[in-house]
Enzyme design. Structure first.
Site, short mmCIF file in Angstrom:
data_model
loop_
_atom_site.label_atom_id
_atom_site.label_comp_id
_atom_site.label_asym_id
_atom_site.label_seq_id
_atom_site.Cartn_x
_atom_site.Cartn_y
_atom_site.Cartn_z
CB SER A 140 -0.87 2.96 6.01
OG SER A 140 -1.72 1.94 6.51
CE1 TYR A 153 1.57 -0.72 2.75
CE2 TYR A 153 0.44 -0.57 4.86
CZ TYR A 153 0.54 -0.21 3.53
OH TYR A 153 -0.36 0.66 2.98
#
Length: 268
Positions: A140, A153
Site C-alpha cells: 500500500s 496497517y
C-alpha cells in the site's frame, strides 16, 4: 499459449482480488481464487467462467500456517505448478503507535505481513524448482507515506515492501521475478472489518476512499500491465508516483504538505 498460464490470487472474493481475477481471466489465464470466505471465491469464479478459462475456488486463511500449506497443496494437486502468485489478501485498521492495542498489532502483522511471508515461503521454492514464475505482493502507499493514525496497517505494509526487496535479492538469477504494489486509496470494500481504537482513523480512511478517483478495476489494469513488463516497485497511479518522488527528493517538504493535508481533512 497464454491460456496455459496459471495465477493464484488470495483475497479474490472481493475488491482488488476479484478485479485481478477478472483481468487475468480476460487475458486467458487459468485463475485460482482463494479467500477466507469460500462462498465469495465461488462467486468470483462464477463471474469469470464466462471468459472460457479454467477457474477454481479455494479456501484459505492467510493468517494460518496450516491453511496456507493446504492451499499450496491443493493448487499443486490441481495444476502441478503455478506461474504467478498474487499475495493480495489483507485486512484494514488504524490507530497510532501509542493508541493501538497489542491485540490489534498482532492481528494486523499476522495477516498483512506474515500472510505475505507465508505465500512467499510456500510458493517461492515451487517457482524456483520450475525454473521461473512471478510473485506479486500487494502492499500500500501507506507503507511509504508516513502518515498519522495508521501505524499498525502502515507498518505491516512497509514490511511487505521490505520482504519483497529481500526476496528479490535472494532469488536473483533464479528466473523468479518479484513485484510489490503500493496503491493509494481506491474504491473497494477494504474497510469491512476495520479495527481501530477510536473512530478518527475510520473517519479519515472513509473520507480518503470516498475521494478516490480510481476503481479496483483501474488498479488491477495497472498491475497487470506493470507485471507483464516485469516491474518491481509498482505505483499504479500518477498521483502515487508524484507523491513518492516528492518524498524521496524533498522529504521535509513532503512531510509539511502531508500534515497540512491531514489538518485540512480533520477540520472538515
Amino acid at each position: 499459449m497464454e491460456s496455459s498460464r496459471r495465477v493464484l490470487i488470495t483475497g479474490a472474493g472481493s475488491g482488488l482480488g476479484r478485479a485481478l481475477a477478472f483481468r487475468y481471466a480476460e487475458a486467458g489465464w487459468r485463475v485460482a481464487c482463494a479467500d477466507i470466505r469460500v462462498d465469495r471465491a465461488e462467486e468470483t469464479v462464477g463471474l469469470i467462467t464466462g471468459f472460457g478459462i479454467g477457474a477454481m475456488a479455494l479456501q484459505v486463511d492467510v493468517g494460518s500456517d496450516e491453511s496456507f500449506e493446504a492451499l499450496r497443496d491443493m493448487v499443486l494437486a490441481a495444476w502441478e505448478g503455478v506461474d504467478l502468485v498474487i499475495n493480495n489478501a489483507g485486512v484494514s485498521g488504524g490507530g497510532s503507535v501509542l493508541t493501538a492495542s497489542m491485540s490489534d498489532w498482532h492481528w494486523m502483522l499476522n495477516i498483512n505481513l506474515l500472510g505475505v511471508v507465508r505465500g512467499c515461503r510456500l510458493f517461492g521454492p515451487v517457482l524456483v524448482e520450475q525454473g521461473g514464475g512471478h510473485i506479486v505482493n500487494i502492499a500500500s502507499f501507506a507503507a511509504l507515506a508516513g502518515g498519522p493514525g495508521m501505524a499498525t496497517y502502515a507498518t505491516a505494509k512497509s514490511g511487505v515492501v521490505t520482504v519483497s526487496e529481500g526476496l528479490r535479492a535472494d532469488l536473483e538469477g533464479s528466473g523468479v521475478k518479484i513485484s510489490v504494489v503500493c496503491p493509494s486509496f481506491f474504491q473497494t470494500n477494504l474497510l469491512e472489518g476495520f479495527r481501530a481504537p477510536d473512530n478518527a482513523s475510520l473517519k479519515m480512511a472513509t473520507a480518503l476512499m470516498r475521494e478516490a478517483k480510481e476503481s479496483a478495476s483501474d488498479i488491477a489494469e495497472a498491475i497487470y500491465r506493470s507485471v507483464e513488463r516485469g516491474e518491481f516497485l509498482i505505483l499504479p497511479s500518477a498521483e502515487v508516483r508524484n507523491r513518492w518522488r516528492l518524498k524521496r527528493w524533498f522529504p521535509e517538504l513532503y512531510f509539511r504538505k502531508l500534515m497540512q493535508l491531514v489538518r485540512a481533512r480533520g477540520a472538515r
